[in-house]
Design a protein around this motif. Sequence first.
Motif, short mmCIF file in Angstrom:
data_model
loop_
_atom_site.label_atom_id
_atom_site.label_comp_id
_atom_site.label_asym_id
_atom_site.label_seq_id
_atom_site.Cartn_x
_atom_site.Cartn_y
_atom_site.Cartn_z
N GLY A 145 0.81 -1.22 0.00
CA GLY A 145 0.00 0.00 0.00
C GLY A 145 0.84 1.26 0.00
N LEU A 146 2.08 1.17 -0.49
CA LEU A 146 3.00 2.31 -0.41
C LEU A 146 2.53 3.46 -1.29
CD1 LEU A 146 5.66 3.03 1.01
CD2 LEU A 146 6.86 2.28 -1.05
N GLY A 168 4.42 6.61 3.58
CA GLY A 168 2.99 6.44 3.83
C GLY A 168 2.52 5.14 3.21
N SER A 169 1.84 4.32 4.01
CA SER A 169 1.38 3.01 3.53
C SER A 169 0.15 2.61 4.31
CB SER A 169 2.50 1.97 3.72
OG SER A 169 2.07 0.69 3.31
N HIS A 170 -0.87 2.10 3.60
CA HIS A 170 -2.10 1.61 4.25
C HIS A 170 -2.74 2.68 5.13
CE1 HIS A 170 -1.16 -2.43 2.83
NE2 HIS A 170 0.05 -2.31 3.36
N GLY A 171 -2.66 3.95 4.71
CA GLY A 171 -3.31 5.02 5.47
C GLY A 171 -2.56 5.45 6.72
N VAL A 172 -1.29 5.09 6.83
CA VAL A 172 -0.48 5.47 7.99
C VAL A 172 0.75 6.22 7.49
CG1 VAL A 172 0.70 4.67 10.07
CG2 VAL A 172 -1.24 3.38 9.17
N PHE A 173 1.03 7.38 8.11
CA PHE A 173 2.24 8.14 7.78
C PHE A 173 3.28 7.85 8.85
CE2 PHE A 173 5.04 11.84 8.06
CZ PHE A 173 5.42 11.98 6.74
#
Length: 292
Positions: free
Chosen positions: A182-183, A206-211
Amino acid sequence: MTLRHVGVMRGALLALLGMGLAAAAAAQQPTPTPPPAAAAPAPPAPAPPPAVELPLEPKALDILKASSRRLAAARTMSFTAVVSYESPSRLGPALVYTTRSAVTLQRPDKLRVLQTADGPASEFYYDGKTMVAFSPAAQLVAVAAAPPTIDAALEAAYHQAAIYFPFSDVMVADPYGDIAKGLELAFYIGQSRVVGGTTTDMVAYGSHGVFVQIWIGAEDKLPRIARAVFAKDPLRLRHQVEFSNWQLGASVPADAFKSARAAAAKRIPFAHPDPAPPAPPSGAAPAPAKPQ
């Protein structure tokens, strides 16, 4: 005074009287309304901001991949993880709570997490066949059959009993592979000589909605700190993991992934601590979903 003088004065008086009447008449006339001014043209709509291209910098990706390779290649691994996470207080500002976990794993199918916290301690054991969640203070234990890999066991523990370790990204078989799915962005920030007592490379991704901002050892490629914010969190609460005491490839005792105390404790179901509400009676409206 002669008649001539009288005539002159009479003419002057009549002239003054005529001027006064004219002025009075003029004062009674309505003032003409000026034509309306032309309306000012509306200002042009502001131009939309230029689209920002989210970067995927090769240097940042190379650092993440190198760290992943180092972690994935370790047959055994142990480390200490201090997790700090913010939670809103009743007054508004966030409060910080902390856990400390001593982690030992042996790939592909053994894991132990001994956790002390701002609250009751807990222990988790996985030996390739069973998962055990143990509360030493309460002398309660939950046991469940487990899948054959660490990755699958972590997934099962989360879905069955809401057991989650914020540092699981470093324990899975392919850390970069999990990130890459999800990058959305990755860029290199620079180096730090403050964190972890060594020189680290700082990367944001940022990946899968997380920074996440992560500090990775420039020489040993091992994570030292990771700070995360969830994109959908309106409060932008911060979560941090600080890693230390790394040991890769060391021998691990055969009995490290079992606990005699846990085996003797009172058993409870290996289940989610907040079970779903019972189904409504036939014909009743379903209960509203909890707000997120």
